[in-house]
Design a protein around this motif. Structure first.
Motif, PDB file in Angstrom:
ATOM      1  N   ASP A  76       0.993  -1.215  -0.020  1.00  0.00           N
ATOM      2  CA  ASP A  76      -0.212   0.095   0.041  1.00  0.00           C
ATOM      3  C   ASP A  76       1.025   1.202   0.199  1.00  0.00           C
ATOM      4  OD1 ASP A  76      -2.002   2.203   1.071  1.00  0.00           O
ATOM      5  OD2 ASP A  76      -3.322   0.294   1.228  1.00  0.00           O
ATOM      6  N   ARG A  77       0.466   2.399  -0.771  1.00  0.00           N
ATOM      7  CA  ARG A  77       1.454   3.498  -0.715  1.00  0.00           C
ATOM      8  C   ARG A  77       1.331   4.087   0.392  1.00  0.00           C
ATOM      9  NH1 ARG A  77       0.034   6.113  -6.895  1.00  0.00           N
ATOM     10  NH2 ARG A  77       0.699   4.181  -8.051  1.00  0.00           N
ATOM     11  N   GLU A  78       0.390   3.989   1.138  1.00  0.00           N
ATOM     12  CA  GLU A  78       0.309   4.815   2.759  1.00  0.00           C
ATOM     13  C   GLU A  78       0.906   4.014   3.672  1.00  0.00           C
ATOM     14  OE1 GLU A  78      -3.482   6.258   3.936  1.00  0.00           O
ATOM     15  OE2 GLU A  78      -4.121   6.744   1.712  1.00  0.00           O
ATOM     16  N   ASN A  79       1.634   4.430   4.601  1.00  0.00           N
ATOM     17  CA  ASN A  79       2.100   3.930   5.832  1.00  0.00           C
ATOM     18  C   ASN A  79       1.132   3.562   6.749  1.00  0.00           C
ATOM     19  OD1 ASN A  79       4.557   4.374   4.809  1.00  0.00           O
ATOM     20  ND2 ASN A  79       4.788   6.393   6.105  1.00  0.00           N
ATOM     21  N   GLY A  80       1.121   2.138   7.305  1.00  0.00           N
ATOM     22  CA  GLY A  80       0.274   1.513   8.215  1.00  0.00           C
ATOM     23  C   GLY A  80       0.598   2.357   9.717  1.00  0.00           C
TER      24      GLY A  80
ATOM     25  N   SER B 248       7.982  -6.520  10.307  1.00  0.00           N
ATOM     26  CA  SER B 248       7.210  -5.381   9.566  1.00  0.00           C
ATOM     27  C   SER B 248       7.877  -4.073   9.577  1.00  0.00           C
ATOM     28  CB  SER B 248       5.907  -5.191  10.168  1.00  0.00           C
ATOM     29  OG  SER B 248       5.255  -4.106   9.538  1.00  0.00           O
ATOM     30  N   LEU B 249       7.675  -3.382   8.607  1.00  0.00           N
ATOM     31  CA  LEU B 249       8.552  -1.950   8.246  1.00  0.00           C
ATOM     32  C   LEU B 249       7.580  -1.143   9.355  1.00  0.00           C
ATOM     33  CD1 LEU B 249       8.537  -1.872   4.522  1.00  0.00           C
ATOM     34  CD2 LEU B 249      10.507  -2.047   5.932  1.00  0.00           C
ATOM     35  N   SER B 250       6.560  -1.441   9.856  1.00  0.00           N
ATOM     36  CA  SER B 250       5.759  -0.536  10.704  1.00  0.00           C
ATOM     37  C   SER B 250       5.803  -1.279  12.227  1.00  0.00           C
ATOM     38  CB  SER B 250       4.323  -0.366  10.342  1.00  0.00           C
ATOM     39  OG  SER B 250       3.616   0.370  11.428  1.00  0.00           O
ATOM     40  N   SER B 251       6.013  -0.361  13.094  1.00  0.00           N
ATOM     41  CA  SER B 251       5.873  -0.813  14.580  1.00  0.00           C
ATOM     42  C   SER B 251       4.225  -0.809  14.907  1.00  0.00           C
ATOM     43  CB  SER B 251       6.720   0.093  15.482  1.00  0.00           C
ATOM     44  OG  SER B 251       5.825   1.411  15.489  1.00  0.00           O
ATOM     45  N   GLY B 252       3.431  -0.738  14.341  1.00  0.00           N
ATOM     46  CA  GLY B 252       2.130  -0.500  14.697  1.00  0.00           C
ATOM     47  C   GLY B 252       1.564  -1.858  15.010  1.00  0.00           C
ATOM     48  N   TYR B 253       1.738  -2.977  14.389  1.00  0.00           N
ATOM     49  CA  TYR B 253       1.092  -4.205  14.423  1.00  0.00           C
ATOM     50  C   TYR B 253       1.568  -4.801  15.769  1.00  0.00           C
ATOM     51  CZ  TYR B 253      -0.182  -3.112   9.679  1.00  0.00           C
ATOM     52  OH  TYR B 253      -0.640  -2.520   8.601  1.00  0.00           O
ATOM     53  N   PHE B 254       2.988  -4.416  15.947  1.00  0.00           N
ATOM     54  CA  PHE B 254       3.927  -5.189  17.039  1.00  0.00           C
ATOM     55  C   PHE B 254       3.314  -4.605  18.369  1.00  0.00           C
ATOM     56  CE2 PHE B 254       7.208  -3.340  19.978  1.00  0.00           C
ATOM     57  CZ  PHE B 254       7.205  -4.556  20.925  1.00  0.00           C
ATOM     58  N   GLU B 255       2.925  -3.097  18.431  1.00  0.00           N
ATOM     59  CA  GLU B 255       2.524  -2.362  19.443  1.00  0.00           C
ATOM     60  C   GLU B 255       0.912  -2.975  19.839  1.00  0.00           C
ATOM     61  OE1 GLU B 255       2.812   1.370  18.562  1.00  0.00           O
ATOM     62  OE2 GLU B 255       5.012   1.503  18.935  1.00  0.00           O
TER      63      GLU B 255
END
Length: 573
Positions: A382-386, A430-437
């Motif tokens: 997805d072009r947007e950051n998660g 993941s490139l994003s930390s959000g799912y981990f948190e």
């Protein structure tokens, strides 16, 4: 027995002088009896020393008889029919530092060659300590083929006389159609997951065609991977004459095989059309002429070319299994079809010491003591950051429906089951930390319904893919490898990052379906039918009939992928 304090005096021999008692303790044994026996203190001390030494000898003999050090003593003890099932009461070495554990089969069932300095690449032999043994064994034919290849690489590798001779022919344009050494040059191209898969593909092609694989260094290949072949490097020398052309090669290049065919009546190649090298454009945008690489008659022509230079972002091995002239050889090499990348990957890709440090330190700190290790690899196209809520919902739905992670109990704050509680370490990449948190907070705020203790970890969160950064690729390689060390694995559709992890680990992952319109799919995931990667852009062409065909329906062991309906992957039939 009487005791005297430190300031008491004792007679010295039979004379009238006295000497102070010993100061090696608060109490000393009375020496009165020695006068009755006619012994002086020195003699008594000698007797005591002899007695202590005798007792030590008797104790040592008893230990030896219980733990015999040699075959001879063992034979004697066996003859006496002694019972050695009694547990050893004393272990003299128990307080000493224990040696580092050495794998029983550090060569992975002879898959790996000997002759390396072990300290130069610790992962080559230590990796077995982090895995659950070797679930599958390479075929004897594959092992013998690898030993023959290593001999060929040693004979024809960089800076050997035969290499220098063949390079001279490349520069001059004068060459033999039956050269002593032939080469496949792999161009470093695309993201790290793609590069690992395509390098394995190029190596298998080299095995099948008796070519020597030479590897373009790119920005970081020597920094990421140890040398896989003994004595001679696999790295392309920096003075290779075509090196400055690599970045410019594309589908329109005059040197590409597809364009060579177009200039020669679409496949009507003759002797004068031969050239010292051909560029193989096997990138996802290749055209119908480039795809003829996967036809038998075209392989016959390519066999005469000393140098093949390949650029690809595809794991094209499944289509090699559809080339009739390779069929028998591939069957002998890989009787178990879904192990192709597993064995090629375990043979070729050994993290350098700098990367192995990242892997081993993280594993020991966070994963090693868990009863169960779960890997979750998240890639969102997805072009947007998660993070995106629908992706998190999909992950939770998949992992709980498939019993990968335990369900939560939101109605109870504390659940204390009887006995030892099972620990589960969840490794998220993941490139994003959000799912981990989000996942960490869920298992922190609520207990599990069955009492497991859940720990959630994420080594890095780089924000976005940074293919050209060396340290980014080090972390990516370390995380792929860590995922391969888990017991259960969840991966994302279309992701070569996940393909590498599952193949190296010999794991059949649960694949998260690709979401559409930002909605969690139902069902959220499915179990892979094999641990093989997917070939994303295969040809759909029957070389004999010269017409389009469904190449996923030609042989039992090449089928369409779970995560990409038009892709091809190897399966066991």
């Amino acid at each position: 027995m009487k005791r005297f304090n430190k300031v008491a005096t004792t007679p010295n021999g039979g004379g009238g002088q006295t000497t102070p008692a010993s100061d090696h303790g608060n109490d000393v044994v009375s020496r009165g009896p020695e006068f009755k026996c006619g012994l002086n203190p020195m003699k008594l001390m000698g007797v005591l020393v002899v007695l202590v030494m005798g007792l030590s000898v008797l104790f040592s003999v008893s230990v030896v008889l219980r733990d015999p050090p040699s075959d001879v003593l063992w034979t004697v003890v066996q003859a006496r029919n002694l019972d050695f099932k009694v547990q050893k009461a004393i272990r003299l070495e128990s307080d000493l530092p224990q040696p580092v554990q050495v794998p029983k089969d550090k060569l992975l069932g002879d898959l790996l060659p000997t002759g390396f300095d072990e300290k130069s690449c610790l992962s080559r032999y230590q990796s077995l300590l982090y895995r659950h043994g070797i679930p599958r064994k390479a075929s004897p034919y594959l092992i013998s083929k690898l030993r023959r290849y290593e001999a060929l690489h040693k004979k024809c590798g960089p800076h050997t006389d035969l290499y220098n001779k063949t390079v001279k022919g490349l520069k001059s344009g004068r060459y033999s159609t039956t050269p002593d050494c032939k080469y496949i040059v792999w161009i470093s191209f695309s993201g790290l997951g793609n590069r690992i898969l395509t390098l394995a593909s190029a190596f298998l092609y080299a095995l099948l065609t008796d070519r020597v694989l030479l590897v373009d260094r790119g920005i970081d290949i020597p920094d990421l991977f140890c040398e896989p072949f003994p004595e001679v490097s696999w790295l392309l020398p920096l003075d290779f004459p075509l090196l400055n052309k690599f970045n410019g090669y594309n589908q329109k290049s005059d040197e590409s095989y597809g364009n060579v065919l177009k200039r020669n009546s679409f496949g009507n190649l003759t002797g004068p059309a031969l050239q010292p090298y051909v560029y193989l454009h096997l990138v996802h945008d290749y055209d119908d002429q480039d795809k003829l690489f996967f036809c038998d008659q075209d392989q016959t022509y390519l066999q005469k070319i000393p140098w093949l230079v390949m650029k690809t972002d595809n794991y094209f091995i499944p289509s090699l299994f559809l080339i009739p002239s390779f069929e028998q050889e591939l069957h002998s090499l890989f009787p178990d079809k879904e192990t192709v990348f597993h064995f090629l990957g375990r043979y070729l890709f050994h993290p350098t010491n700098s990367v192995w440090g990242l892997i081993s330190r993280y594993y020991e700190a966070y994963l090693s003591k868990a009863d169960v290790k779960v890997g979750i690899q998240i890639r969102v196209f997805d072009r947007e950051n998660g993070p995106f809520k629908h992706v998190l919902d999909q992950i939770l739905s998949c992992t709980m429906k498939e019993d990968i992670l335990p369900k939560l109990n939101p109605h109870e704050r504390i659940i204390s089951p009887a006995g030892k509680q099972k620990t589960v370490a969840v490794l998220i990449t993941s490139l994003s930390s959000g799912y981990f948190e989000e996942l960490r907070n869920l298992y922190w705020e609520y207990p599990t319904a069955t009492g497991e203790i859940i720990a959630v970890y994420q080594p890095s969160h780089e924000g976005y893919q940074q293919t050209e950064k060396q340290n980014h690729n080090r972390k990516a390689w370390a995380e792929m490898y860590l995922l391969s060390l888990t017991d259960k694995l969840v991966t994302s559709s279309w992701s070569t990052f996940g393909y590498v992890a599952q193949g190296l680990g010999g794991l059949k992952p649960w694949i998260l379906y690709k979401p559409e319109n930002r909605t969690a799919p139902d069902p959220p995931c499915r179990r892979a039918v094999s641990m093989e990667p997917c070939f994303h852009a295969p040809p759909f062409y029957d070389c004999k009939m010269r017409r389009g065909v469904d190449t996923g329906d030609l042989v039992p062991h090449v089928k369409h992928c779970e995560d990409m309906s038009w892709g091809l992957k190897l399966v066991d039939h």
